[in-house]
Scaffold this motif. Structure first.
Motif, short mmCIF file in Angstrom:
data_model
loop_
_atom_site.label_atom_id
_atom_site.label_comp_id
_atom_site.label_asym_id
_atom_site.label_seq_id
_atom_site.Cartn_x
_atom_site.Cartn_y
_atom_site.Cartn_z
N ALA A 61 0.81 -1.21 0.00
CA ALA A 61 0.00 0.00 0.00
C ALA A 61 0.85 1.27 0.00
CB ALA A 61 -0.94 -0.01 1.20
N SER A 62 1.99 1.23 0.66
CA SER A 62 2.84 2.42 0.72
C SER A 62 3.46 2.72 -0.64
CB SER A 62 3.92 2.28 1.79
OG SER A 62 4.83 1.28 1.44
N THR A 63 3.65 1.70 -1.46
CA THR A 63 4.22 1.93 -2.79
C THR A 63 3.13 2.11 -3.86
OG1 THR A 63 4.43 -0.45 -3.18
CG2 THR A 63 6.36 0.71 -2.28
N HIS A 64 1.88 1.86 -3.51
CA HIS A 64 0.75 2.02 -4.43
C HIS A 64 -0.39 2.76 -3.70
CE1 HIS A 64 3.03 -1.49 -5.85
NE2 HIS A 64 2.74 -1.02 -7.05
N PRO A 65 -0.16 4.00 -3.32
CA PRO A 65 -1.15 4.71 -2.49
C PRO A 65 -2.50 4.93 -3.18
CG PRO A 65 0.59 6.20 -3.19
CD PRO A 65 1.01 4.82 -3.58
N LYS A 66 -2.50 5.11 -4.50
CA LYS A 66 -3.77 5.33 -5.21
C LYS A 66 -4.66 4.08 -5.12
CE LYS A 66 -5.77 6.71 -9.62
NZ LYS A 66 -5.53 7.01 -11.02
N VAL A 67 -4.07 2.92 -5.35
CA VAL A 67 -4.82 1.67 -5.27
C VAL A 67 -5.30 1.45 -3.83
CG1 VAL A 67 -4.65 -0.85 -5.47
CG2 VAL A 67 -3.65 0.62 -7.23
N ALA A 68 -4.41 1.68 -2.87
CA ALA A 68 -4.78 1.49 -1.46
C ALA A 68 -5.94 2.41 -1.07
CB ALA A 68 -3.58 1.74 -0.57
N SER A 69 -5.89 3.65 -1.56
CA SER A 69 -6.96 4.60 -1.26
C SER A 69 -8.28 4.17 -1.87
CB SER A 69 -6.57 5.99 -1.77
OG SER A 69 -7.61 6.91 -1.56
N GLN A 70 -8.23 3.68 -3.11
CA GLN A 70 -9.46 3.23 -3.76
C GLN A 70 -10.05 2.01 -3.04
OE1 GLN A 70 -8.09 2.77 -7.80
NE2 GLN A 70 -8.57 4.90 -8.32
N LEU A 71 -9.20 1.10 -2.59
CA LEU A 71 -9.69 -0.06 -1.84
C LEU A 71 -10.26 0.37 -0.49
CD1 LEU A 71 -6.94 -2.74 -2.55
CD2 LEU A 71 -9.20 -2.55 -3.59
N ALA A 72 -9.67 1.38 0.11
CA ALA A 72 -10.17 1.88 1.39
C ALA A 72 -11.55 2.49 1.23
CB ALA A 72 -9.20 2.89 1.98
N ASN A 73 -11.74 3.21 0.14
CA ASN A 73 -13.03 3.87 -0.07
C ASN A 73 -14.10 2.93 -0.61
OD1 ASN A 73 -12.61 6.69 0.71
ND2 ASN A 73 -11.05 6.65 -0.87
N LYS A 74 -13.68 1.83 -1.22
CA LYS A 74 -14.64 0.86 -1.75
C LYS A 74 -14.08 -0.55 -1.58
CE LYS A 74 -17.63 0.01 -5.67
NZ LYS A 74 -17.93 0.32 -7.07
#
Length: 120
Positions: A61-74
């Motif tokens: 997640a730290s190296t792919h923050p956009k993906v991590a953020s999208q998974l967090a929101n959905k």
């Protein structure tokens, strides 16, 4: 003045030592009723979280923050194969660690956190 300070310390110490124990026993912290839905908030207990899996996910997640953020929101995207295909790094990660994907799908709140919105 010294007597008041001593009294405050005498009262604060037991509370300070008791607070972690209270938080660990799974007691109900609060309840919210909204129409027909009742949400019960309980103290977190990290003893049932696999810290190795969590660490591996946090590294990704730290190296792919956009993906991590999208998974967090959905969190439903965790099990969405089409989403994983759009993000090959995530697909590769989940292929290498199907146990992490399964754990995330079962308990997304243990792995993803909704990032604060601007101003929060």
């Amino acid at each position: 003045m010294k007597r008041i300070s001593t009294l405050l310390i005498a009262l604060a110490l037991p509370v300070a030592f008791a607070a972690p124990a209270i938080a660990q026993d799974g007691k109900t912290l609060g309840t919210v009723v909204n129409g027909n839905t009742t949400t019960v908030f309980k103290a977190a207990d990290s003893r049932d979280i696999d810290t190795h899996k969590l660490k591996m996910w946090n590294e990704f997640a730290s190296t792919h923050p956009k993906v991590a953020s999208q998974l967090a929101n959905k969190p439903a995207l965790i099990t969405d194969d089409a989403y994983a295909k759009k993000h090959p790094e995530l697909g590769t990660f989940f292929s290498s660690h199907p146990d992490i994907r399964q754990a995330m799908a079962a308990n997304p709140g243990n792995y993803v956190a909704i990032p604060p919105r601007p101003g929060e």
